[in-house]
Design an enzyme around this catalytic site. Structure first.
Site, PDB file in Angstrom:
ATOM      1  N   ASP A 133       0.658  -1.240   0.126  1.00 59.97           N
ATOM      2  CA  ASP A 133      -0.025  -0.064  -0.186  1.00 59.97           C
ATOM      3  C   ASP A 133       1.084   1.395   0.062  1.00 59.97           C
ATOM      4  O   ASP A 133       1.947   1.374   0.854  1.00 59.97           O
ATOM      5  CB  ASP A 133      -0.845   0.016   1.421  1.00 59.97           C
ATOM      6  N   LYS A 161      -7.876   1.457  -5.814  1.00 56.18           N
ATOM      7  CA  LYS A 161      -9.332   1.404  -5.175  1.00 56.18           C
ATOM      8  C   LYS A 161     -10.293   2.531  -5.250  1.00 56.18           C
ATOM      9  O   LYS A 161      -9.842   3.456  -5.278  1.00 56.18           O
ATOM     10  CB  LYS A 161      -9.106   0.957  -3.694  1.00 56.18           C
TER      11      LYS A 161
END
Lengths: 125, 195
Positions: free
Chosen positions: A35, A92
């Protein structure tokens, strides 16, 4: 950034099939997807041997700390990260928000997944 | 020389399980390779698809050296997609610090077809597999230049996508993601009788 393919495949070639989508995931097996929230972090991840990076607006730990909701990554950030690394970049968006998913796709993200957009645990408390 | 009986698959990262399954379908024993000593037990090697930068970083210098020495000694090697990048002499458009294994006299450009949205499936024709077969191109690389000893085996949309140099075979696509085993059979035939 190279959005357009420099080599054009034949018109009878099949794009966006299940096989090329699942195939990308096969290629990532045994690797770490990190991430990241900045292009610098993406570079660090690539240097450390990550197979891909997930471009996030905020990482879950920060959402817990600061409260608020998980949102889609900034399209400008996604393209900046794509330019910074050679590994696939994922993004996302909020679940069910198709236009956000389309924005991610136009930013040329390699894979797109849904984010739960509910308030974080701390914010709910 | 005979057909390889035990074939190693570099198992650091990527779709090595698919290659091991393909070898099983060809009735050949597949061996996952992680360390230099694992190479002792095999007579051929497959470099699978995955991320070439990651595989380079996970490969120990001793394994890197052993692959180079065994290849020079005549061990057949096949690279698919990222494996093809690893086999190259030079990588263009990658990271400046990428150091491929240099097993074949080819220059390779990474992500030559564009990004993942440009990945595709196609039919590729080659005498090596006796006709046309399915090929999956995922963020596929392209060979930009090759030496005189490299023989092109197949092309697609004007680009050479399969080539052989001695017993070394490089494919820009993933035969292991299809049920067609003819590319694996062709590779196994490089060191012996065609079956």
């Amino acid at each position: 950034m190279t959005l357009m393919a420099e080599l054009t495949p034949n018109s009878e070639d099949r794009r966006g099939t299940w096989k090329v989508k699942a195939g990308l995931a096969e290629m990532l097996k045994g690797g770490v997807i990190m991430d990241v929230v900045t292009a610098e972090q993406a570079k660090i991840a690539e240097d450390a041997g990550a197979v891909a990076v997930m471009a996030l607006e905020r990482v879950p730990a920060d959402i817990r700390k600061e409260g608020g909701v998980a949102r889609m990554s900034d399209p400008g950030l996604i393209t900046a990260i794509i330019d910074a690394v050679t590994i696939p970049v994922m993004a996302k968006c909020r679940i069910g928000h198709f236009v956000e998913a389309q924005v991610c796709r136009s930013s040329a993200a390699a894979a797109i997944s849904g984010r739960r957009c509910g308030a974080s645990r701390k914010a709910r408390r | 020389m005979t057909r390889p009986r035990r074939v190693g698959v570099l198992a650091l990262q990527g779709d090595f399980r698919e290659h091991l399954a393909a070898l099983r379908a060809c009735e050949v024993e597949g061996v996952p390779i992680r360390l230099a000593r694992d190479l002792d037990a095999v007579d051929a090697l497959i470099l699978p698809g995955g991320e070439s930068t990651t595989m380079e970083r996970l490969m120990e210098p001793s394994l890197r050296q052993a692959i180079g020495l065994r290849t020079q000694a005549g061990m057949p090697v096949m690279g698919t997609c990222a494996g093809m990048i690893l086999m190259a002499k030079r990588v263009e458009d990658g990271r400046g610090d990428q150091q491929p294994l240099g097993l074949m006299d080819i220059d390779v450009r990474r992500n030559a077809y564009g990004r993942q949205v440009d990945s595709f499936e196609a039919e590729v024709e080659s005498d090596a597999i006796g006709g046309s077969g399915p090929a999956v191109f995922i963020r596929a690389p392209q060979v930009t230049e090759h030496g005189p000893e490299v023989v092109p085996l197949a092309s697609h949309a004007g680009q050479e996508v399969a080539m052989v140099q001695g017993k070394r075979l490089a494919l820009a696509f993933h035969p292991e993601l299809t049920p067609d085993r003819r590319w694996h059979q062709y590779f196994l035939s490089l060191d012996g009788e065609r079956r």
